[in-house]
Design a protein around this motif. Structure first.
Motif, short mmCIF file in Angstrom:
data_model
loop_
_atom_site.label_atom_id
_atom_site.label_comp_id
_atom_site.label_asym_id
_atom_site.label_seq_id
_atom_site.Cartn_x
_atom_site.Cartn_y
_atom_site.Cartn_z
N LEU A 91 0.88 -1.23 -0.08
CA LEU A 91 -0.03 0.16 -0.01
C LEU A 91 0.86 1.22 -0.20
CD1 LEU A 91 -2.73 1.46 0.26
CD2 LEU A 91 -2.84 1.10 2.61
N VAL A 92 0.74 2.13 -1.03
CA VAL A 92 1.45 3.23 -1.18
C VAL A 92 0.34 4.55 -0.71
CG1 VAL A 92 2.84 4.84 -2.37
CG2 VAL A 92 2.75 2.34 -2.71
N ALA A 107 -2.88 2.12 -4.17
CA ALA A 107 -2.75 3.59 -3.95
C ALA A 107 -3.71 3.89 -3.23
CB ALA A 107 -2.89 4.16 -5.23
N SER A 108 -3.26 4.98 -2.12
CA SER A 108 -4.05 5.86 -1.44
C SER A 108 -3.55 7.30 -1.37
CB SER A 108 -4.07 5.36 0.19
OG SER A 108 -4.93 6.44 0.70
N LEU A 109 -4.22 8.10 -2.14
CA LEU A 109 -3.74 9.26 -2.33
C LEU A 109 -3.70 10.54 -1.02
CD1 LEU A 109 -5.13 10.19 -6.02
CD2 LEU A 109 -2.73 9.59 -5.06
N ASP A 110 -4.56 10.05 -0.07
CA ASP A 110 -4.45 11.13 0.94
C ASP A 110 -4.62 10.38 2.24
OD1 ASP A 110 -7.14 9.88 0.94
OD2 ASP A 110 -7.96 11.97 0.65
N GLY A 111 -4.77 9.10 2.43
CA GLY A 111 -4.82 8.31 3.69
C GLY A 111 -6.30 8.08 4.21
N CYS A 136 3.00 -4.57 3.38
CA CYS A 136 3.86 -3.33 3.70
C CYS A 136 3.18 -2.28 3.34
CB CYS A 136 5.22 -3.39 3.21
SG CYS A 136 6.48 -2.23 3.53
N ILE A 137 3.29 -1.07 4.13
CA ILE A 137 2.91 0.45 3.53
C ILE A 137 4.00 1.43 3.60
CG2 ILE A 137 1.44 2.25 4.30
CD1 ILE A 137 -0.10 0.05 6.10
N LEU A 138 3.72 2.13 2.47
CA LEU A 138 4.88 2.98 2.11
C LEU A 138 4.07 4.26 2.70
CD1 LEU A 138 6.59 2.06 -1.32
CD2 LEU A 138 7.41 2.04 1.16
#
Length: 124
Positions: free
Chosen positions: A9-10, A34-38, A52-54
């Motif tokens: 997850l980015v 993708a997550s653009l803003d969380g 993993c999360i970046l």
């Protein structure tokens, strides 16, 4: 899409950086998400179960530190590896991120080799 690829997850608000991370991760054998803003991060992590999360630190409406606290506050997500990724911290600030609970720290611009190595180790 290959189901044997581990999902990463980015969380990144910059579209160009997101595209770059996605491309690098795909070429490295990972499945980027993708997550653009969380927003809704806890639900997304719970559903996708990334290996993993970046996590970008400087997001428009919330900091990566606050998002990390949300993830770590959930018993079932507490051990999900989270990597801090930011352009706004010199290398010697690394301990600040590790002390906050991140599993690793990457400074932008990120080395492809270091990114894939870090994600690979944490996703094992």
């Amino acid at each position: 899409m290959d189901d044997t690829r581990k999902t990463v997850l980015v969380v990144e608000d910059n579209a160009l950086n997101m595209k770059l991370f996605e491309q690098i991760l795909r070429q490295g054998g990972f499945n980027p998400l993708a997550s653009l803003d969380g927003s809704g991060l806890v639900d997304l992590v719970r559903t996708a179960r990334p290996s993993c999360i970046l996590m970008d630190i400087q997001l428009p409406h919330i900091s990566g530190f606050d998002l990390l606290k949300q993830v770590r506050s959930q018993d079932d997500l507490r051990t999900t590896p989270v990597v801090a990724v930011t352009a706004f911290a010199p290398g010697h600030d690394r301990n600040r991120f590790l002390d906050a609970g991140f599993d690793a720290f990457l400074a932008k611009p990120v080395s492809v080799r270091v990114l894939l190595s870090t994600v690979g180790q944490l996703s094992a």
